[in-house]
Design a protein around this motif. Structure first.
Motif, PDB file in Angstrom:
ATOM      1  N   ILE A 329       0.855  -1.201   0.000  1.00  0.00           N
ATOM      2  CA  ILE A 329       0.000   0.000   0.000  1.00  0.00           C
ATOM      3  C   ILE A 329       0.888   1.248   0.000  1.00  0.00           C
ATOM      4  O   ILE A 329       0.694   2.186  -0.787  1.00  0.00           O
ATOM      5  N   ASN A 332       2.694   2.210  -3.255  1.00  0.00           N
ATOM      6  CA  ASN A 332       1.861   2.626  -4.401  1.00  0.00           C
ATOM      7  C   ASN A 332       1.004   3.819  -3.998  1.00  0.00           C
ATOM      8  O   ASN A 332      -0.071   3.652  -3.421  1.00  0.00           O
ATOM      9  N   ILE A 335      -2.736   3.835  -4.860  1.00  0.00           N
ATOM     10  CA  ILE A 335      -3.530   2.867  -4.070  1.00  0.00           C
ATOM     11  C   ILE A 335      -3.749   3.421  -2.662  1.00  0.00           C
ATOM     12  O   ILE A 335      -4.856   3.399  -2.118  1.00  0.00           O
ATOM     13  N   ARG A 338      -6.384   6.227  -2.765  1.00  0.00           N
ATOM     14  CA  ARG A 338      -7.752   5.725  -2.981  1.00  0.00           C
ATOM     15  C   ARG A 338      -8.272   5.032  -1.713  1.00  0.00           C
ATOM     16  O   ARG A 338      -9.427   5.186  -1.329  1.00  0.00           O
ATOM     17  N   TYR A 364     -13.278  -0.997  -2.065  1.00  0.00           N
ATOM     18  CA  TYR A 364     -11.864  -0.884  -2.397  1.00  0.00           C
ATOM     19  C   TYR A 364     -10.994  -1.520  -1.307  1.00  0.00           C
ATOM     20  O   TYR A 364     -10.029  -2.239  -1.601  1.00  0.00           O
ATOM     21  N   VAL A 368      -8.213  -4.447  -1.666  1.00  0.00           N
ATOM     22  CA  VAL A 368      -6.819  -4.323  -1.199  1.00  0.00           C
ATOM     23  C   VAL A 368      -6.464  -5.529  -0.331  1.00  0.00           C
ATOM     24  O   VAL A 368      -5.388  -6.124  -0.457  1.00  0.00           O
ATOM     25  N   SER A 426      -2.138  -5.372  -7.416  1.00  0.00           N
ATOM     26  CA  SER A 426      -3.196  -4.686  -8.152  1.00  0.00           C
ATOM     27  C   SER A 426      -4.576  -5.013  -7.581  1.00  0.00           C
ATOM     28  O   SER A 426      -5.226  -5.979  -8.015  1.00  0.00           O
ATOM     29  N   ASP A 428      -7.218  -3.783  -8.238  1.00  0.00           N
ATOM     30  CA  ASP A 428      -8.248  -3.705  -9.275  1.00  0.00           C
ATOM     31  C   ASP A 428      -8.618  -5.063  -9.851  1.00  0.00           C
ATOM     32  O   ASP A 428      -9.712  -5.220 -10.378  1.00  0.00           O
TER      33      ASP A 428
END
Ligand code: HEM
Length: 512
Positions: A329, A332, A335, A338, A364, A368, A426, A428
């Motif tokens: 975390i 990035n 990330i 967000r 989200y 994570v 990622s 996502d």
């Protein structure tokens, strides 16, 4: 003139011939005649465990990397032992790690090195395991964990956050592994034994504990081949342990402490002087009260072994997750930003955390956490099971009943059809249209009858801890790189390279 051999020489010769013939027959049988002979793999692996020994012990926990190479060369099923195949086929996971009514024995080889043969995790037989597991389940149910979140988990997380707040004042870097190991150890000991070890209150959060656990995990790799050695060690006198390695005394002190605690519960029961306050109920009370466990299951040594496995299983895996996920975390920025935006809107007052089941619904944040689970591998060891009653179909091939069959998260999470670009963190990938399908392949806690006992507690800990830390603090990595989180050794759980100074952060601010 020819001499006639003495009777002793003749006997020795005959014995030598028998041994030689047995060895030759065993080698020929294992390579050409065994029901597993049709599965490809290195010949040495088919003949003996020496192949695994080399990677487990001599190379210090490098088997997962070798398994990648073997599967690339031989395909999805590779024979890696005289009676063991390793599978790399994510669709086979649910078949191997099946739920009831399927019966699964465990090949406890990988667990044997911990010297806790009477604990639930090391129980080979399916029915015996069901009995032991059923007695523990209520203690770690969703309801039990939710109940203790308020009184045990959150207060300890607040204590750990106090540590971060102090670090903000001093500017000192914090080692996330040491801090979260103290946190998870304090939680599990309070939760299971109603008596926290108080590592969060010790200077530097008892940093030696991480070293002790790493040493024990590494030694278990040798002991799994020579299980008598760990039994010998565990029954050795204190002075000898001190001579061999003084750090080991911490493990022995824990064992003695647990023995004393179980003994007190047993004695108080026997003489009717038990303190029956609900808050003091321990896992020992739960096991001793269980009418389905016979007296042979309620002995002092067995209860202590069960408690020991709960302390170690309840801390190391969760710590590796927290340390790796914190790193990714913070490494990035997009990330991080967000995540913090979502946490700020869900937790208006940073001092008041919602329950973990509410946090689990934040889209989200949940993504994570899932990606954190994927990238940190969970238990890195291949987990071996045995289907005693049925042959198992893997793709087009049938694996005969009675075979030790193992799979590994390290390969599962790098499967190109499921997780492209696997080394990239990622979240996502858990938010796309295929995310729901992908979830069945996320197997950190294993599956089926022998999945993780502490799954509810672990999930509650990781959601609450990361929510608290990232909602309350601004942090930056300090002298930490990817090599400080990537698995370099598989000692049942993943360990990073020797010489790593851990994941260290500096606290830059406190969030309103
Ligand atoms: C992120 C954290 C965790 C992960 C990834 C994890 C993973 C696993 C896995 C993969 C297994 C199966 C091992 C095998 O097949 O040999 C397991 C078993 C087990 N875990 Fe966990 N675990 C975690 C946290 C915990 C916690 C907090 C506890 C505390 C109670 C715990 C207690 C156990 C026990 C007692 C077993 C043996 C269960 C049995 O054999 O029936 N684990 N865990």
């Amino acid at each position: 003139m020819a001499t006639i051999p003495s009777p002793a020489t003749s006997v020795a010769l005959a014995a030598g011939i028998v041994v030689f013939a047995t060895v030759v027959y065993t080698i020929v049988y294992r390579i050409y005649l065994s029901p597993l002979a049709r599965f490809p793999g290195p010949k040495l692996a088919a003949v003996s465990k020496a192949y695994q020994f080399y990677f487990d012990v001599v190379k210090a926990g490098k088997l997962p990397f070798e398994l990648v190479r073997l599967h690339e060369r031989y395909g999805p099923i590779v024979r890696i032992g005289p009676n063991e195949v390793h599978v790399s086929d994510p669709d086979f996971y649910d078949i191997l790690y099946a739920s009831l009514p399927s019966r699964r024995h465990k090949d406890i080889f990988a667990i044997d090195g911990f010297g806790l043969a009477q604990s639930v995790i090391a129980t080979a037989n399916h029915e015996h395991h069901r009995m032991r597991r059923a007695a523990l389940n209520p203690f770690f149910s969703t309801q039990a964990v939710a109940k203790l979140e308020q009184s045990v988990t959150r207060p300890r997380i607040d204590d750990a956050c106090q540590g971060l707040a102090k670090a903000f004042e001093t500017g000192e870097p914090v080692d996330i592994e040491v801090l979260t190991l103290a946190l998870t150890t304090d939680i599990i000991t309070q939760y299971a034994f109603a008596k926290s070890y108080g590592y969060l209150d010790r200077p530097g959060y008892a940093p030696e504990w991480a070293e002790v656990l790493r040493g024990a995990a590494q030694s278990s790799m040798l002991f799994r081949y020579l299980p008598f050695m760990i039994k010998l060690l565990m029954s050795s006198p204190e002075w000898l342990i001190n001579l061999i390695d003084p750090k080991l005394m911490q493990l022995f002190n824990i064992k003695s402490g647990l023995e004393a605690q179980v003994q007190t519960v047993m004695t108080n029961r026997a003489n009717g002087s038990e303190d029956t306050k609900q808050t003091d109920r321990t896992i020992f009370h739960a096991l001793l009260d269980n009418p389905n466990l016979p007296a042979s299951e309620k002995t002092l040594p067995r209860l202590v072994e069960e408690a020991q496995i709960i302390v170690s299983a309840g801390s190391t895996t969760t710590v590796h997750f927290l340390k790796c996920t914190t790193f990714h975390i913070l490494a990035n920025k997009s990330i991080l930003s967000r995540l913090q935006t979502e946490l700020k809107s869900a937790i208006p007052d940073p001092a008041v955390l919602p329950p973990s089941h509410v946090l689990e619904r934040l889209p989200y944040f949940a993504a994570v956490i899932k990606e954190g689970f994927r990238i940190n591998d969970g238990a890195s060891s291949r987990l071996a099971r045995v289907a005693p009653d049925v042959d198992l179909l893997c793709g087009e091939q049938t694996i005969p009943r009675g075979t030790s069959i193992s799979m590994s998260t390290y390969l599962q999470y790098r499967h190109p059809s499921l997780f492209p670009d696997p080394e990239t963190f990622s979240p996502d990938r858990w938010l796309g249209p295929d995310a729901a399908k992908l979830e069945r392949y996320l197997v950190n806690f294993s599956k089926g009858t022998r999945n993780c006992l502490g799954i509810n507690l672990a999930r509650s800990e990781v959601f609450l801890t990361l929510a608290a830390v990232f909602r309350r603090f601004e942090m930056e990595l300090w002298e930490t790189g990817r090599g400080d989180v990537e698995m370099a050794h598989d000692f049942f759980v993943p360990y990073v390279r020797v010489g790593s100074k851990g994941v260290r952060v500096v606290v830059k601010g406190i969030c309103a």
